[in-house]
Design an enzyme around this catalytic site. Structure first.
Site, PDB file in Angstrom:
ATOM      1  N   ALA A 240      -9.576 -39.226 -39.011  1.00 51.46           N
ATOM      2  CA  ALA A 240      -8.294 -39.364 -38.308  1.00 51.46           C
ATOM      3  C   ALA A 240      -7.184 -38.534 -38.939  1.00 51.46           C
ATOM      4  O   ALA A 240      -6.003 -38.779 -38.679  1.00 51.46           O
ATOM      5  CB  ALA A 240      -7.892 -40.833 -38.259  1.00 51.46           C
ATOM      6  N   ALA A 241      -7.538 -37.550 -39.744  1.00 50.33           N
ATOM      7  CA  ALA A 241      -6.526 -36.773 -40.458  1.00 50.33           C
ATOM      8  C   ALA A 241      -5.542 -36.086 -39.505  1.00 50.33           C
ATOM      9  O   ALA A 241      -4.320 -36.193 -39.664  1.00 50.33           O
ATOM     10  CB  ALA A 241      -7.195 -35.733 -41.348  1.00 50.33           C
ATOM     11  N   GLY A 242      -6.079 -35.384 -38.511  1.00 49.71           N
ATOM     12  CA  GLY A 242      -5.220 -34.676 -37.561  1.00 49.71           C
ATOM     13  C   GLY A 242      -4.366 -35.618 -36.736  1.00 49.71           C
ATOM     14  O   GLY A 242      -3.189 -35.345 -36.476  1.00 49.71           O
ATOM     15  N   ASP A 243      -4.945 -36.728 -36.304  1.00 46.62           N
ATOM     16  CA  ASP A 243      -4.205 -37.702 -35.500  1.00 46.62           C
ATOM     17  C   ASP A 243      -3.074 -38.329 -36.298  1.00 46.62           C
ATOM     18  O   ASP A 243      -1.979 -38.565 -35.777  1.00 46.62           O
ATOM     19  CB  ASP A 243      -5.151 -38.798 -34.991  1.00 46.62           C
TER      20      ASP A 243
END
Length: 298
Positions: A240-243
């Site tokens: 979920a890094a980008g989110d």
């Protein structure tokens, strides 16, 4: 000011594996979890955790209402989340010891959003509101067009990237958020320098953010390029890094925070998230991000 997020809600089936499964291979998983996920849900939770007034628009199977409740508990307004007879969207996620992931996605109920759904969700919006969407639901074209007709600011994260993205009315987008792979697909260029040149020449209508993983992030704004370095952490799971970055950045930026500070805040939240397993549950709170930034003030 509200952010209306037309986004996916997925049930993530997460398998910890020694390596990604190869063709013809049967691979034992060392651990398994069933978690709330989906780019839309993750971004809504990140927005809520960051203090934004976020209204999620989406669909989930009626038997999975507990996942809707999980969103509500995180502070997301879910009046626009409908229960459907169509199976919920879900993802099969492999995570390696280094934190890399490989994902198989099933759209399910996420593909039941209609033009009418969009119209109803935007009915009581105000000019100061933002609209956010990704590429995991149906009716993305309607979201972009209707939001622009209402003169709302539109943020678009075309993930997962597909050829259909190029057919969308991208001139309706005010803020495009992409990683290097997505940026290359949209511009048709491989080298970052060439990618930036194309965006500068062909995307004058929109600001563009390119996330660069461990190298950080850059934002193209008219004739300006804003760059922020990534924080160095030991990654466990990058799911979920980008989110997380998008939610924290957009919460700050939509409230008129300086672009560089908003980018830095997004990078800090993302850095914390990758040190934890899972998607939604890895997203930090505002206090955690504040402490992290204070610790890395220099």
């Amino acid at each position: 000011m509200a952010i209306i997020n037309f986004g996916s809600i997925n049930i993530d089936h997460v398998y910890q594996v020694d390596h990604f499964v190869q063709p013809g291979e049967t691979l034992a998983s060392t651990h398994y979890q069933t978690l709330l996920g989906g780019k839309g849900a993750n971004q809504s939770i990140a927005l809520a955790q960051a203090g934004a007034d976020v209204r999620h628009v989406g669909s989930i199977h009626e038997n999975d209402a507990s996942f809707k409740q999980a969103l509500i508990k995180k502070g997301v307004d879910c009046r626009g989340v409908k229960c459907s007879e169509v199976p919920s969207g879900h993802a099969i996620i492999q995570v390696t010891p280094s934190g890399e992931n490989a994902i198989v996605l099933f759209g399910g109920a996420n593909q039941t959003i209609t033009a009418k759904t969009v119209m109803q969700a935007l009915d009581d919006t105000r000019p100061s509101d933002w609209v956010l969407t990704q590429n995991e639901t149906s009716s993305i074209e309607e979201v972009l067009r209707q939001a622009k007709e209402k003169q709302l600011k539109v943020a678009f994260n075309p993930a997962p990237m597909s050829e259909s993205v190029k057919q969308l009315p991208l001139d309706c987008v005010d803020l495009l958020i992409v990683n290097e792979t997505e940026a290359a697909a949209i511009t048709g260029k491989e080298e970052l320098e060439d990618i930036v040149t194309v965006f500068k020449e062909q995307w004058s209508h929109s600001e563009v953010i390119i996330t660069l993983g461990k190298a950080g992030v850059m934002m193209l704004r008219k004739n300006d390029v804003v760059e922020v370095k990534a924080f160095s952490v030991d990654a466990v799971d990058t799911t979920a890094a980008g989110d997380t970055f998008i939610g924290y950045f957009l919460s700050a930026y939509s409230n008129h925070t300086d672009a560089k500070q908003a980018l830095r805040r997004g990078c800090a939240a993302s850095a914390i998230a990758v040190t934890r397993e899972g998607a939604a549950q890895s997203i930090p709170t505002q206090k955690e991000v504040d402490r992290f930034l204070a610790k890395h003030a220099n």
